[in-house]
Design an enzyme around this catalytic site. Structure first.
Site: not given
Ligand code: EPU
Length: 417
Positions: A22-23, A116, A121, A304, A396
């Site tokens: 994803k990233n 968030c 952030r 993560d 997501r």
């Protein structure tokens, strides 16, 4: 909103194919904004955040076509320079349009992402870098408005090695006039993947993957054809799942080199790991030993993976200290894990985890992407049926997570609402 029900107690066994990262995919897809012509991307994971990115590209005037994990984007028709509140609030990574829009259209208007679940952030480091490259930055009505007739190369020191900040600045600098040096740059594999993409487009970037990235600006870029690197966090999540359940799982299509810190910690905890080229087998036969972990920018232990590793430590022999150094509020999963019987005390950015002999199922609430994954992991070893609510966070960032776990023998199902 969908829920996931997972009944604990099954050993996971078998093989899972890891999806594209994803990233890595997010900045690479958005790098298409830097050029006319058709860019082709393969191994793009099928995720909510990718859908949001493609919608954003479409709204900016790009033509997008999707066939499974193959996506093409042609930003020849790019005619808008705004990332609206509605998209940015769904996905913070939308701020990655700042660099490319500024470079290509000389202006960008992007909703300022709020805090968030995991922290405040801010994007001050992105903005400071762009300002040093000659952009005028203003904040109006919750939007960052930024303009530059032609960006100029600059020597930029990043106060923190921010991942998306480094990516934004690399994209902006690729079309700037002159040379840019990013110091204290992020070194994540996703940075290297973006630099490789930009270089294929004709950019001149050296040093990606080290703390000093040098970019020689060019006047235009051409389209690229890129395969997205494997998702190291998805892979790590399955590695922890194998260890937790005393199973034996082979992860295929992964990049073991990107998982050094996690592999090292799992071996310390008594887990067996075997690397065979682009696949990796994880097996746990004996007890898990408590191991301390500190999150750090890459190549350190990834934030993560902190929540998932904490679940493993919650049933380990002994006491482990987990320190979160990247985000100020990334222990939200702790209160849910405690409801499942984990013994965890948090003080500031440190969690002390005393291993218990078993977890027990409970209804739990997912608060962010990786916390949600950790609750599924806890469910895999808890006694009884755990129901994880607010699954949209998982969608997501994990492609068909329940199908992948079910294929390994987990008792897991999605309850659609
Ligand atoms: N920071 C600032 N100012 C800035 C930018 C960052 O103070 O201008 C701070 C952040 O608040 C944070 C630290 O610097 O405390 C590091 O944040 P970073 O900017 O590196 O994070 P990010 O780029 O917003 C990416 C990933 C995250 C991952 C972090 C850290 C993407 C799209 N997101 O976020 O992924 O946790 O790096 O590795 O690449 C996830 O996938 O679940 C996820 C949250």
């Amino acid at each position: 909103m969908d829920k996931i029900r997972v009944t604990g107690g099954r050993r996971l066994e078998g093989e899972v194919t890891i999806s594209g990262a994803k990233n890595a995919a997010l900045p690479i897809l958005l790098s298409s904004l830097l050029t006319d012509g058709v860019n082709t991307y393969t191994n793009v994971p099928q995720l909510k955040d990718i859908e949001t990115t493609l919608l954003l590209l479409d709204q900016l005037g790009a033509t997008v076509s999707v066939e499974g994990e193959r996506v093409s984007v042609n930003a020849g028709g790019l005619d808008k320079f705004e990332a609206p509140y509605d998209l940015v609030r769904k996905m913070r990574a939308s701020v990655l349009v700042l660099g490319p829009l500024l470079a290509r259209l000389k202006r960008a208007r992007v909703s300022l992402p709020g805090g968030c679940a995991i922290g405040a952030r801010p994007i001050n480091i992105h903005l400071k870098g762009l300002a040093q490259m000659g952009a005028a930055v203003q904040l109006h009505h919750g939007y960052v408005e930024i303009e530059a007739e032609r960006l100029k190369g600059a020597d930029v020191y990043l106060d923190i090695p921010t991942v998306t900040g480094t990516e934004n600045l690399m994209m902006a600098a690729s079309l700037a006039e002159g040379d840019t040096t990013l110091r204290n740059a992020a070194r994540e594999p996703e940075i290297v993947a973006l630099a490789d993409t930009l270089n294929q487009m004709g950019a001149e970037i050296r040093g990606a993957g080290t703390a000093v990235v040098e970019i020689r600006g060019v006047s235009e870029l051409r389209p690229a054809s890129v395969s997205v690197i494997p998702d190291r966090i998805e892979c790590g999540t399955f590695m922890v799942a194998a260890a937790l359940t005393g199973g034996r799982v082979t992860l295929v299509n992964c990049e073991p080199e990107h998982l050094g810190a996690l592999t090292d910690k799992l071996i310390q905890a008594g887990v067996m790991i075997e690397i065979q080229g682009k696949s990796l087998t994880v097996a746990a036969t004996g007890p898990i030993t408590s191991t301390d972990v500190q999150t750090q920018p890459y190549p350190g232990f990834p934030t993560d993976m902190q929540a998932q590793f904490m679940v493993l430590m919650s049933i380990a022999d002994g006491m482990s200290v987990i320190t979160e150094n990247i985000f100020e509020n990334r222990f939200i999963h702790v209160s849910e894990l405690k409801r499942m019987g984990a013994d965890i005390q948090v003080s500031g950015n440190t969690a002390v985890v005393k291993g218990v002999s078993r977890l027990s199922a409970a209804p739990v609430m997912a608060s962010d992407l990786r916390a949600s994954a950790s609750l599924i992991l806890a469910g895999l070893v808890a006694e009884g049926a755990t129901v994880v609510n607010r699954v949209y966070h998982l969608d997501r960032g994990y492609q068909q997570i329940e199908k992948k776990f079910a294929s390994l023998g987990a008792s897991i199902e999605r309850i659609a609402e």
